[in-house]
Scaffold this active site. Structure first.
Site, PDB file in Angstrom:
ATOM      1  N   LYS A  56       0.947  -1.058   0.142  1.00  0.00           N
ATOM      2  CA  LYS A  56      -0.025  -0.110  -0.040  1.00  0.00           C
ATOM      3  C   LYS A  56       0.688   1.347   0.014  1.00  0.00           C
ATOM      4  CE  LYS A  56      -4.592  -1.267   0.724  1.00  0.00           C
ATOM      5  NZ  LYS A  56      -4.562  -2.502   1.049  1.00  0.00           N
ATOM      6  N   SER A  81      -8.715   0.087   7.146  1.00  0.00           N
ATOM      7  CA  SER A  81      -9.036  -1.088   8.210  1.00  0.00           C
ATOM      8  C   SER A  81      -7.206  -1.183   8.458  1.00  0.00           C
ATOM      9  CB  SER A  81      -9.405  -2.464   7.821  1.00  0.00           C
ATOM     10  OG  SER A  81      -8.701  -2.826   6.750  1.00  0.00           O
ATOM     11  N   ASP A 213     -17.579 -10.809  -3.512  1.00  0.00           N
ATOM     12  CA  ASP A 213     -18.336  -9.704  -4.109  1.00  0.00           C
ATOM     13  C   ASP A 213     -17.624  -9.578  -5.554  1.00  0.00           C
ATOM     14  OD1 ASP A 213     -16.125  -8.758  -2.346  1.00  0.00           O
ATOM     15  OD2 ASP A 213     -16.536  -6.889  -3.753  1.00  0.00           O
TER      16      ASP A 213
HETATM   17  C1  LIG Z   1      -5.365  -3.731   0.862  1.00  0.00           C
HETATM   18  C2  LIG Z   1      -4.684  -4.853   0.993  1.00  0.00           C
HETATM   19  C3  LIG Z   1      -4.998  -5.968   0.044  1.00  0.00           C
HETATM   20  C4  LIG Z   1      -6.235  -5.832  -0.717  1.00  0.00           C
HETATM   21  O1  LIG Z   1      -5.829  -4.472  -1.897  1.00  0.00           O
HETATM   22  P1  LIG Z   1      -6.855  -3.866  -2.898  1.00  0.00           P
HETATM   23  O2  LIG Z   1      -6.265  -2.930  -3.664  1.00  0.00           O
HETATM   24  O3  LIG Z   1      -7.964  -3.594  -1.880  1.00  0.00           O
HETATM   25  O4  LIG Z   1      -7.759  -5.123  -3.620  1.00  0.00           O
HETATM   26  C5  LIG Z   1      -4.417  -7.137   0.389  1.00  0.00           C
HETATM   27  N1  LIG Z   1      -3.571  -7.296   0.884  1.00  0.00           N
HETATM   28  C6  LIG Z   1      -3.142  -6.659   2.042  1.00  0.00           C
HETATM   29  C7  LIG Z   1      -1.779  -6.913   2.900  1.00  0.00           C
HETATM   30  C8  LIG Z   1      -3.584  -5.354   1.788  1.00  0.00           C
HETATM   31  O5  LIG Z   1      -3.276  -4.343   2.634  1.00  0.00           O
END
Ligand SMILES: *Cc1c(COP(=O)(O)O)cnc(C)c1O
Length: 324
Positions: A56, A81, A213
């Site tokens: 992220k 979250s 989903d």
């Molecule tokens: C946010 C997250 C995901 C999912 O990513 P998206 O871009 O929302 O599909 C998967 N693994 C981890 C560790 C994340 O923090």
């Protein structure tokens, strides 16, 4: 780039230039023992070793780097979250702007503490009864801040795509690429990268079985919204794909399949036993689906797997991985 336009591979390349020297080029891990268990050649992109412990950071830093002077002064607000929160908090500190993070009351303590540790203000909400987008939008208007959503944003998608861009550059030709799927930022960015660098590769997104989903959206040809799923995979407890991520996934993905909580624990245990790595439940979604056989036709193939994050309380990790 306006924030409602679909990103392209050129945006992933631009993100890679922004992230150079500021995000880690994470290693691609290999294990013969794990290959034997999976029955294929695994190339594991270790994003649990990324800054803040998840991919992220890529999308967050790319998005904040595109802010203009006014936006930088007002600062950034995010709802998450956990991992997006930490990523925005660190990216805000690095780009010198204030950050407010809207987080659920039941977010893992480690993630809340880390977010505050990076200097962000944390505002709590109830994920089962309150609308976090609404809370964030109201606060943003009040304080003149800019909202950066966790997945449905072109700079976020482009930033996330740099992980699979690196994987394809470093691992060589792959037959299959598998990534976790929550709101679809990681998967849609990965699809842009794979479309340009490995157009022959099959690409799968993996959801928690309790929150399918994305799979249902694909089958029905529209964005299906579900109740907040209860799953160990707290990073993929999303209720719907985004207006940007859905069309990219719909047009390019090979398929979406699921992994159960039990399969996630098995995969976490396999990572700890073989490569001695701590990967969070959401982080092993892709690996779990390869190990369980849910990803079709992987036998003997070269398979790229994104390990997306490693932020799990260690007590919780021991509980999950240590149980017989
Ligand atoms: C946010 C997250 C995901 C999912 O990513 P998206 O871009 O929302 O599909 C998967 N693994 C981890 C560790 C994340 O923090």
């Amino acid at each position: 780039m306006p924030t409602d336009s679909l990103p392209t591979y050129a945006d992933v390349e631009a993100a890679a230039r922004v992230l150079e020297d500021r995000a880690h080029r994470t290693p691609v891990l290999r294990s013969r023992r794990l290959d034997e268990l999976a029955g294929c050649e695994l190339h594991l992109k270790a994003e649990h070793l990324q800054r803040v412990g998840a991919f992220k950071f890529r999308g967050a830093l790319n998005a904040l780097s595109a802010f203009d002077a006014d936006q930088r002064r007002g600062g950034v607000i995010a709802y998450s979250s956990g991992n997006h929160a930490q990523a925005i908090a660190l990216a805000a500190r690095e780009t010198g702007m204030p950050a407010v993070i809207v987080m659920p009351h039941d977010a893992p303590a480690l993630k809340v503490a880390a977010t505050q540790g990076y200097g962000a203000e944390v505002v709590r909400y109830d994920r089962y009864t309150e609308d976090r987008e609404r809370i964030a939008t109201d606060l943003a208007a009040e304080r003149g801040m800019t909202v950066v959503p966790p997945y449905d944003h072109p700079h976020v998608i482009a930033g996330q795509g740099t992980a699979v861009k690196e994987l394809l550059e470093d691992a060589g030709e792959l037959d299959v690429v598998v990534t976790p799927l929550g709101g679809g930022g990681l998967l849609s960015g990965s699809l842009l990268a794979a479309g340009a660098l490995a157009p022959q590769a099959r690409v799968y997104g993996i959801e928690p079985a309790a929150g399918d989903d994305g799979l249902r959206s694909l089958r029905e040809g529209r964005i299906v919204t579900i109740e907040t799923p209860r799953t160990l995979a707290d990073g993929a407890q999303t209720t719907h794909l985004g207006h940007l991520t859905f069309p990219i996934i719909r047009d390019r993905v090979t398929d979406v399949v699921t992994a159960s909580d039990e399969e996630l624990v098995t995969a976490m245990r396999a990572m700890a036993a073989t490569l001695k790595q701590v990967v969070e439940p959401t982080g092993v979604l892709a690996l779990a689906a390869v190990l369980s056989g849910a990803v079709p036709d992987t036998a003997g193939r070269r398979v790229g797997v994104v390990l997306s994050g490693g932020n799990v309380d260690l007590g919780r990790f021991a509980e999950l991985v240590g149980a017989p």
